[in-house]
Design an enzyme around this catalytic site. Structure first.
Site, PDB file in Angstrom:
ATOM      1  N   MET A 181     -15.039  16.441 -12.746  1.00  0.00           N
ATOM      2  CA  MET A 181     -13.987  15.552 -14.171  1.00  0.00           C
ATOM      3  C   MET A 181     -13.655  14.758 -13.211  1.00  0.00           C
ATOM      4  O   MET A 181     -13.140  14.938 -12.168  1.00  0.00           O
ATOM      5  CB  MET A 181     -13.772  16.387 -15.078  1.00  0.00           C
ATOM      6  CG  MET A 181     -12.452  17.411 -14.663  1.00  0.00           C
ATOM      7  SD  MET A 181     -11.227  17.840 -16.121  1.00  0.00           S
ATOM      8  CE  MET A 181     -10.588  16.380 -16.453  1.00  0.00           C
ATOM      9  N   ASN A 182     -13.044  14.006 -13.618  1.00  0.00           N
ATOM     10  CA  ASN A 182     -12.721  12.731 -12.956  1.00  0.00           C
ATOM     11  C   ASN A 182     -11.579  12.185 -14.152  1.00  0.00           C
ATOM     12  O   ASN A 182     -11.259  12.796 -15.133  1.00  0.00           O
ATOM     13  CB  ASN A 182     -12.827  11.841 -11.707  1.00  0.00           C
ATOM     14  CG  ASN A 182     -13.984  10.657 -12.159  1.00  0.00           C
ATOM     15  OD1 ASN A 182     -14.830  11.223 -12.468  1.00  0.00           O
ATOM     16  ND2 ASN A 182     -13.611   9.467 -12.561  1.00  0.00           N
ATOM     17  N   ASP A 183     -11.422  10.645 -14.363  1.00  0.00           N
ATOM     18  CA  ASP A 183     -10.228   9.865 -15.019  1.00  0.00           C
ATOM     19  C   ASP A 183     -10.089  10.424 -16.685  1.00  0.00           C
ATOM     20  O   ASP A 183     -11.738  10.520 -16.680  1.00  0.00           O
ATOM     21  CB  ASP A 183     -10.096   8.542 -15.123  1.00  0.00           C
ATOM     22  CG  ASP A 183     -10.877   7.835 -13.621  1.00  0.00           C
ATOM     23  OD1 ASP A 183     -10.400   8.073 -12.367  1.00  0.00           O
ATOM     24  OD2 ASP A 183     -11.015   7.226 -13.473  1.00  0.00           O
TER      25      ASP A 183
ATOM     26  N   TRP B 236     -19.640  13.723  -8.012  1.00  0.00           N
ATOM     27  CA  TRP B 236     -19.413  13.113  -8.747  1.00  0.00           C
ATOM     28  C   TRP B 236     -20.956  13.011  -8.464  1.00  0.00           C
ATOM     29  O   TRP B 236     -21.507  12.406  -7.733  1.00  0.00           O
ATOM     30  CB  TRP B 236     -18.613  11.490  -7.876  1.00  0.00           C
ATOM     31  CG  TRP B 236     -18.515  10.664  -8.330  1.00  0.00           C
ATOM     32  CD1 TRP B 236     -17.787  10.626  -9.550  1.00  0.00           C
ATOM     33  CD2 TRP B 236     -19.337   9.443  -8.933  1.00  0.00           C
ATOM     34  NE1 TRP B 236     -17.665   9.018 -10.294  1.00  0.00           N
ATOM     35  CE2 TRP B 236     -18.603   9.104  -9.928  1.00  0.00           C
ATOM     36  CE3 TRP B 236     -21.034   9.312  -8.074  1.00  0.00           C
ATOM     37  CZ2 TRP B 236     -19.830   7.672  -9.741  1.00  0.00           C
ATOM     38  CZ3 TRP B 236     -21.483   7.630  -8.564  1.00  0.00           C
ATOM     39  CH2 TRP B 236     -20.926   7.384  -9.095  1.00  0.00           C
TER      40      TRP B 236
ATOM     41  N   PHE C  86     -18.702   4.274 -17.482  1.00  0.00           N
ATOM     42  CA  PHE C  86     -17.083   4.218 -16.257  1.00  0.00           C
ATOM     43  C   PHE C  86     -16.343   4.185 -16.860  1.00  0.00           C
ATOM     44  O   PHE C  86     -16.766   4.374 -18.996  1.00  0.00           O
ATOM     45  CB  PHE C  86     -17.718   3.366 -15.313  1.00  0.00           C
ATOM     46  CG  PHE C  86     -18.138   3.089 -13.843  1.00  0.00           C
ATOM     47  CD1 PHE C  86     -18.922   4.488 -14.083  1.00  0.00           C
ATOM     48  CD2 PHE C  86     -17.435   2.793 -13.159  1.00  0.00           C
ATOM     49  CE1 PHE C  86     -19.962   4.999 -12.691  1.00  0.00           C
ATOM     50  CE2 PHE C  86     -18.384   3.063 -11.927  1.00  0.00           C
ATOM     51  CZ  PHE C  86     -19.166   3.979 -11.356  1.00  0.00           C
ATOM     52  N   SER C  87     -15.133   4.767 -16.456  1.00  0.00           N
ATOM     53  CA  SER C  87     -14.183   4.456 -17.831  1.00  0.00           C
ATOM     54  C   SER C  87     -13.704   3.471 -19.203  1.00  0.00           C
ATOM     55  O   SER C  87     -14.588   2.315 -18.727  1.00  0.00           O
ATOM     56  CB  SER C  87     -12.586   4.407 -17.002  1.00  0.00           C
ATOM     57  OG  SER C  87     -12.805   6.095 -15.444  1.00  0.00           O
TER      58      SER C  87
ATOM     59  N   ASP D  40     -13.318  -0.385 -16.772  1.00  0.00           N
ATOM     60  CA  ASP D  40     -11.941   0.692 -17.167  1.00  0.00           C
ATOM     61  C   ASP D  40     -11.366  -0.281 -17.909  1.00  0.00           C
ATOM     62  O   ASP D  40     -10.462   0.088 -18.422  1.00  0.00           O
ATOM     63  CB  ASP D  40     -11.365   0.810 -16.676  1.00  0.00           C
ATOM     64  CG  ASP D  40     -11.578   1.705 -14.720  1.00  0.00           C
ATOM     65  OD1 ASP D  40     -13.169   1.913 -15.180  1.00  0.00           O
ATOM     66  OD2 ASP D  40     -11.419   1.540 -13.945  1.00  0.00           O
TER      67      ASP D  40
ATOM     68  N   GLU E  28      -7.936  -0.579 -10.755  1.00  0.00           N
ATOM     69  CA  GLU E  28      -8.522   0.102 -11.255  1.00  0.00           C
ATOM     70  C   GLU E  28      -7.783   0.731 -12.096  1.00  0.00           C
ATOM     71  O   GLU E  28      -6.303   0.664 -13.271  1.00  0.00           O
ATOM     72  CB  GLU E  28      -9.304   1.773 -11.081  1.00  0.00           C
ATOM     73  CG  GLU E  28     -10.214   1.070  -9.272  1.00  0.00           C
ATOM     74  CD  GLU E  28     -10.875   2.438  -9.275  1.00  0.00           C
ATOM     75  OE1 GLU E  28     -12.759   2.276  -9.189  1.00  0.00           O
ATOM     76  OE2 GLU E  28      -9.803   3.276  -8.802  1.00  0.00           O
TER      77      GLU E  28
END
Length: 496
Positions: free
Chosen positions: A44-46, A70, A111-112, A171, A224
């Site tokens: 997991m990330n953002d 990732w 994506f975010s 994002d 970002e």
């Protein structure tokens, strides 16, 4: 050809099956955190789409359900009523459409982005990413009536990169002012970080207003995870710059001109001076608090927990305060509900180069909170005073948190923290602290968040010491110091 939303549900089902299979790989997980949010397994990330909707907090996040590395990005999802206890839900978004999926391509995904309430529905606004495609990044929308099952709009993609804006275009952060929706997107213009601004009446048709702000040439070549929001009588802009010298996640305070679509910054600072802090995002809850959560990791590390079947975590939630034009961050009050056993010390006086054990009964192991006040009136003009944490039995391994008296800096030194810790020394200016400096810190199995009590300064680090490294000492180096009003709480485990 666009793939149907039936396939979207099938993709989610496949991902959920993969997560169940992967759970058996989380074995001997020494470093699973006790009160910091994590995915149930794998990467997991953002944080994405942070929102409180009809009383429920929603945590969406970038997630690869098939691997500890990732990969094709999905949106993981969890809910909470108190920002502390989280329940994992079904994955909210999976790559499935021509703008976020391509068979055989691993560099794809949802994506975010962000989340907003639209009446009783939740809308997720995200970036569809397909490397090798032109454009590679576009903006899309998905809706949910129950807050759990999301359908992608047939009108996707709703925004393509406008002329003059980089193809790195991701994002989206969306908010509403009056009857109009606004969106900033992370991008680049002429080699400088920038946040293109758009507006809409319905979240589906958007018009480009130009860049709300472009970097000054020293703030990285791509921004970002932007976040632009009102607080008090000002607006704040958060960006995560890429390739900025000594910059990781900056916040700017200033004025927003909605008519012309321009943000004018008046101040800028790092949100957190630690190396393990990125992609901060905020939301307003039903109490009116502006709350920030960030990814508690960095792309520059090796992610030691991959060997345990997982990678990535979130910071504790922090409330943003704007006071006399200065931005501060305070742990949300709900964190006090984690406290269990309390130990206090009223006064510990140290001579130069002295240590005192404050964990003699080994009460505090790997999850605790501390509040420590250091009297600086008679320390002298050089040297340092602080804490050794997670000390090994032989004393060789330890993390150091201290105030450098000469440099007037708060320092977190993990060079000797042990295990697979990425050795770093993080410094943050704390000028003119007055007679006393009060520090707070939150320790978890593999994380350390340190802040000045006023919320002006934070340093976040990931550390990976031995489980047996539990010692805690106060110390001085070439200075006198009095430690007073030390409060230490054990913190209960709430995360699976």
């Amino acid at each position: 050809m666009t793939i149907t939303n039936v396939t979207h549900k099938e993709q989610i089902n496949k991902a959920m099956d993969a997560l169940e299979t992967s759970k058996k790989n989380v074995v001997n997980a020494q470093y699973r955190l006790n009160y910091h949010f994590m995915a149930p397994v794998n990467w997991m990330n953002d944080p994405n789409g942070l929102i409180q909707h009809n009383g429920t907090y929603h945590m969406f996040y970038q997630h690869h359900p098939y691997s500890v590395n990732w990969g094709p990005m999905h949106w993981g999802h969890a809910v909470s009523t108190d920002l502390i206890n989280w329940k994992h839900e079904e994955i909210a978004l999976a790559p499935s459409e021509s703008y976020d999926f391509q068979q055989g391509n691993e560099d794809i995904g949802c994506f975010s982005g962000s989340a907003v309430s639209v009446g009783e529905e939740i809308a997720l606004i995200y970036t569809g990413h397909v490397i090798g495609k032109s454009p590679k990044e576009v903006q899309a929308v998905a809706f949910s009536k129950d807050g759990l099952n999301f359908r992608k709009s047939e009108k996707n993609p709703v925004i393509l990169p406008p002329a003059g804006v980089s193809k790195d275009f991701r994002d989206p952060k969306v908010w509403k002012k009056g009857d109009t929706w606004y969106m900033v997107i992370g991008s680049s213009i002429d080699g400088n970080g920038a946040v293109p601004l758009f507006k809409s009446e319905n979240l589906l048709q958007w018009s480009y207003m130009g860049p709300a702000l472009t970097g000054d040439g020293t703030q990285g070549d791509m921004w970002e995870c932007p976040d632009l929001f009102p607080i008090g009588n000002k607006h704040l802009l958060i960006v995560s710059p890429m390739n900025m010298d000594n910059g990781k996640n900056i916040i700017m305070a200033g004025e927003m001109d909605y008519e012309n679509g321009r943000f004018t910054p008046e101040s800028v600072k790092e949100i957190d001076e630690g190396d393990d802090f990125y992609a901060a995002q905020t939301f307003v809850d039903e109490k009116g608090r502006r709350i920030l959560i960030a990814w508690m990791d960095t792309w520059q590390t090796d992610f030691p927990t991959k060997s345990e079947g997982w990678a990535g975590a979130m910071t504790i939630p922090r409330e943003i305060i704007l006071e006399n034009g200065e931005v501060k961050f305070l742990p949300v009050d709900e964190l006090k509900n984690l406290r269990e056993e309390l130990t206090t010390y009223k006064k510990i006086k140290l001579s130069p180069n002295e240590t005192v054990d404050i964990n003699t009964q080994n009460t505090f192991k790997d999850s605790y909170e501390m509040k420590v006040t250091i009297d600086l009136r008679n320390t002298g003009k050089t040297g340092s005073a602080g804490l050794y944490l997670r000390i090994s039995a032989d004393g060789k391994a330890k993390a150091k948190v201290y105030y450098d008296i000469n440099e007037q800096e708060l320092v977190v030194d993990t060079t000797l923290a042990g295990g697979k810790t990425n050795p770093t020394v993080s410094r943050a200016k704390v000028e003119n602290p007055g007679d006393c400096l009060t520090l707070r810190l939150f320790m978890d199995t593999c994380s350390l968040e340190v802040l000045t009590d006023d919320g002006r300064t934070w340093i976040t680090s990931r550390i990976y010491p031995s489980k047996e490294s539990t010692g805690i000492y106060t110390f001085t180096e070439n200075a006198y110091a009095i430690f007073k009003d030390i409060n230490m709480w054990t913190l209960r485990k709430v995360i699976d």
